[in-house]
Design an enzyme around this catalytic site. Sequence first.
Site, short mmCIF file in Angstrom:
data_model
loop_
_atom_site.label_atom_id
_atom_site.label_comp_id
_atom_site.label_asym_id
_atom_site.label_seq_id
_atom_site.Cartn_x
_atom_site.Cartn_y
_atom_site.Cartn_z
N LYS A 1 64.05 44.77 41.54
CA LYS A 1 62.70 45.28 41.78
C LYS A 1 62.39 45.30 43.28
CE LYS A 1 58.07 45.83 40.49
NZ LYS A 1 56.99 45.68 39.57
N ARG B 1 60.20 54.61 43.01
CA ARG B 1 59.60 53.52 42.22
C ARG B 1 59.28 53.97 40.79
NH1 ARG B 1 55.37 48.87 44.30
NH2 ARG B 1 55.08 47.86 42.28
N ASN C 1 59.45 53.11 35.45
CA ASN C 1 58.69 53.49 34.26
C ASN C 1 59.58 53.91 33.09
OD1 ASN C 1 56.12 53.08 35.40
ND2 ASN C 1 56.35 55.00 36.54
N HIS D 1 53.39 54.01 26.75
CA HIS D 1 51.93 54.06 26.90
C HIS D 1 51.30 54.89 25.78
CE1 HIS D 1 52.15 53.02 31.45
NE2 HIS D 1 52.01 51.95 30.71
N HIS E 1 58.22 53.64 29.70
CA HIS E 1 56.79 53.39 29.79
C HIS E 1 55.93 54.61 29.44
CE1 HIS E 1 58.14 49.71 31.61
NE2 HIS E 1 56.92 49.28 31.78
N LYS F 1 51.49 45.64 43.08
CA LYS F 1 50.49 46.40 42.33
C LYS F 1 49.47 45.41 41.79
CE LYS F 1 52.99 50.47 40.68
NZ LYS F 1 53.48 51.19 39.49
N GLU G 1 55.02 53.99 45.50
CA GLU G 1 55.41 54.86 44.39
C GLU G 1 55.25 56.34 44.69
OE1 GLU G 1 54.50 53.24 40.52
OE2 GLU G 1 54.60 55.21 39.62
N GLU H 1 61.40 44.31 29.62
CA GLU H 1 61.56 44.67 31.04
C GLU H 1 62.94 44.24 31.54
OE1 GLU H 1 59.32 46.53 32.41
OE2 GLU H 1 57.63 46.22 31.04
N ARG I 1 37.85 42.38 52.97
CA ARG I 1 38.89 43.38 53.27
C ARG I 1 40.30 42.81 53.27
NH1 ARG I 1 34.82 45.23 56.90
NH2 ARG I 1 33.77 46.97 55.91
N HIS J 1 52.83 45.47 24.66
CA HIS J 1 53.41 46.26 25.74
C HIS J 1 54.94 46.22 25.68
CE1 HIS J 1 53.68 48.27 29.55
NE2 HIS J 1 54.44 47.30 30.03
#
Length: 366
Positions: A233, A247, A251, A258, A254, A149, A243, A191, A127, A271
């Site tokens: 960031k 946040r 993107n 994607h 993105h 993340k 998010e 980025e 955990r 990417h």
Amino acid sequence: MSLFKKEKKVRCHLEQNSYDIVIGSSIIQNAGQIIAKIARNDTVLIMTNQKIGAVYLPLISGSLKRQGIKAIRHLVPDGEKAKSEKQLFRLMKVLIENRFERSSMIIALGGGVIGDLAGFAASIFMRGIDFVNVPTTLLAQVDSAIGGKTGINLPEGKNLVGSFYQPKVVIADSATLSTLPEKELINGMAEVIKYGMLFDHLFFEYVEKNIDAIFDLDLEVIERIVTKCVQYKTKVVERDEKESGLRAVLNLGHTFGHALETVGQYKKITHGMAVALGMQAAGRLANKLEMFDGESLERLIGVIDKAHLPTSIVPYNLDKAALLGAMYGDKKVKDKKIRLILPVEIGSVVIRDDIKPALIKEAFTF
Ligand code: NAD
Ligand code: GLY
């Protein structure tokens, strides 16, 4: 007081989950000193791959040894395939065999792939055990290592299983970028440009002027850039860790990106290339909507070009209807509305979910 002359420190303030991002050149050799301050156990596990481990593992293990900490080496395969159920549970077994406890620590030594896998493993083993990230790609130093993340991929899609789990410390050594293949430096540059577009026209200008220095691996310039991106960031993450709103601005490029990666089947379009093309699609759409002026759009395209990133979708021969369809399949689609981050000027964006599908599709024409 600073441990090392050249290091910089950015703090990510998240109440009991606050941590430092330590940025500097050749600081990995002294990572043990930083880690020893927080380690609660005399054995840690370092996850890396063969390629990265061959160069940097002895440095970090040696520095831990000098602090009386034993490092167990755990290698995973190179590339995105390491972010798998198989590798996750292989690691769990190794942790159990080595009698890891709640107070134990996993250290990620590598790019975003290793950071995401190690961070996720740390978040679920017993955990939650301690996690330290030592990012070794530009993308990981400016983006993936910050903000908590974590995750793995499933055959059905990327990053479908994961958690928000903050590291105890991040150690970003710019000197590790000296062994990074140029295509990975290019990947991270998308980025970097994104942060300029989102938050700071002066930073955008600094990147424009210093592209050659970045590719010549001028470590002073790289450290300045990494520090600035990390500051931006962390500011976003501090205000919206999970998010639920702000946040999402990260993107930029993105959602379009994607779609390009999905329809291109992750083959020719990396990417970084997808994000760069996605930012241009967003810029072109915003320009068409008369929100973003033509001169700024030209500067965006110019800096992307100088960073050796693509400025046209045409060579990839992708079907526009399929691209629009893929955008509707994105994780961030809400109530069947595509949420787009659109620039209004260099250094400022807005979130819009009211753009007509035909216009979005048209944005792929360049
Ligand atoms: P990566 O981790 O696959 O690294 C790219 C390549 O560079 C690999 O072959 C790696 O072995 C090699 N490499 C890494 N460091 C090196 C070094 N110093 N010298 C020589 N070779 C080195 O790719 P990446 O671009 O760092 O990360 C991509 C991953 O990050 C994706 O899985 C993506 O989903 C994830 N990601 C996560 C977040 C987040 O917030 N968690 C954000 C963005 C991306
Ligand atoms: N890479 C986007 C985020 O961390 O939210």
